[in-house]
Design a protein around this motif. Structure first.
Motif, mmCIF file in Angstrom:
data_model
loop_
_atom_site.group_PDB
_atom_site.id
_atom_site.type_symbol
_atom_site.label_atom_id
_atom_site.label_comp_id
_atom_site.label_asym_id
_atom_site.label_seq_id
_atom_site.Cartn_x
_atom_site.Cartn_y
_atom_site.Cartn_z
ATOM 1 N N GLN A 106 1.257 -9.449 -8.870
ATOM 2 C CA GLN A 106 2.109 -9.224 -10.182
ATOM 3 C C GLN A 106 1.399 -7.869 -10.715
ATOM 4 O O GLN A 106 0.267 -7.694 -10.858
ATOM 5 N N LEU A 133 12.545 -6.824 -16.204
ATOM 6 C CA LEU A 133 12.095 -7.169 -14.975
ATOM 7 C C LEU A 133 10.975 -6.199 -14.307
ATOM 8 O O LEU A 133 11.489 -4.934 -14.187
ATOM 9 N N PRO A 135 9.315 -5.632 -10.984
ATOM 10 C CA PRO A 135 9.230 -6.073 -9.334
ATOM 11 C C PRO A 135 7.704 -6.630 -9.208
ATOM 12 O O PRO A 135 6.739 -5.894 -9.244
ATOM 13 N N TYR A 136 7.961 -7.630 -8.392
ATOM 14 C CA TYR A 136 6.400 -8.296 -7.701
ATOM 15 C C TYR A 136 6.215 -7.483 -6.275
ATOM 16 O O TYR A 136 7.336 -6.901 -5.794
#
Length: 150
Positions: A106, A133, A135-136
């Motif tokens: 994360q 969002l 991104p992971y």
């Protein structure tokens, strides 16, 4: 996960079990020990080939249980793959050592930067997007060295 597998067209994946281990290492270990008994193949192994944990602590507990039962870990034939989430130092090392297949990092700096941008948007009198969002990052044997030194 079920929806993700379905969306990816992975009808070849069967989810045998789904249990909560409260994001705790020892509970992840106990759950996996129960699965080792429940899904024993009668030859000293198990009938599953992967564990996906919702955090690295549970994944590391699963790893310890499998190692304790002498079940091979890794991404090869006959090995059990383990994936966790968080990108902790211990999980990154387990990926490096071939004991975990993956951890999902994360991006804390990215999340912080995104939060600041949302605040700046509010402060400018504008309305930010309803969802932002970040991104992971999938950390595997191929890229783990990039993250071990951080």
């Amino acid at each position: 996960m079920k929806a993700g597998f379905e969306a990816a067209g992975r009808s070849d994946i069967t989810i045998l079990d789904d249990q909560d281990a409260d994001y705790v290492k020892d509970k992840g270990m106990k759950t996996t020990q129960a699965w080792i008994q429940k899904y024993a193949d009668g030859k000293g192994g198990v009938t599953f080939n992967g564990i996906i944990a919702a955090n690295d602590q549970m994944a590391l507990g699963a790893m310890e249980a499998l190692k304790g039962a002498n079940i091979p870990l890794g991404t090869g034939e006959g090995q059990v793959m383990i994936s966790g989430i968080d990108g902790t130092a211990e999980a990154l090392q387990a990926v490096k050592d071939g004991q975990m297949a993956q951890t999902v990092l994360q991006d804390a700096p990215g999340q912080g930067a995104a939060a600041i941008e949302v605040i700046k948007t509010y402060m400018a009198g504008e309305k930010p997007d309803a969802e932002v969002l970040v991104p992971y990052v999938s950390v595997t044997a191929e890229n783990v060295d990039e993250y071990l030194s951080k």
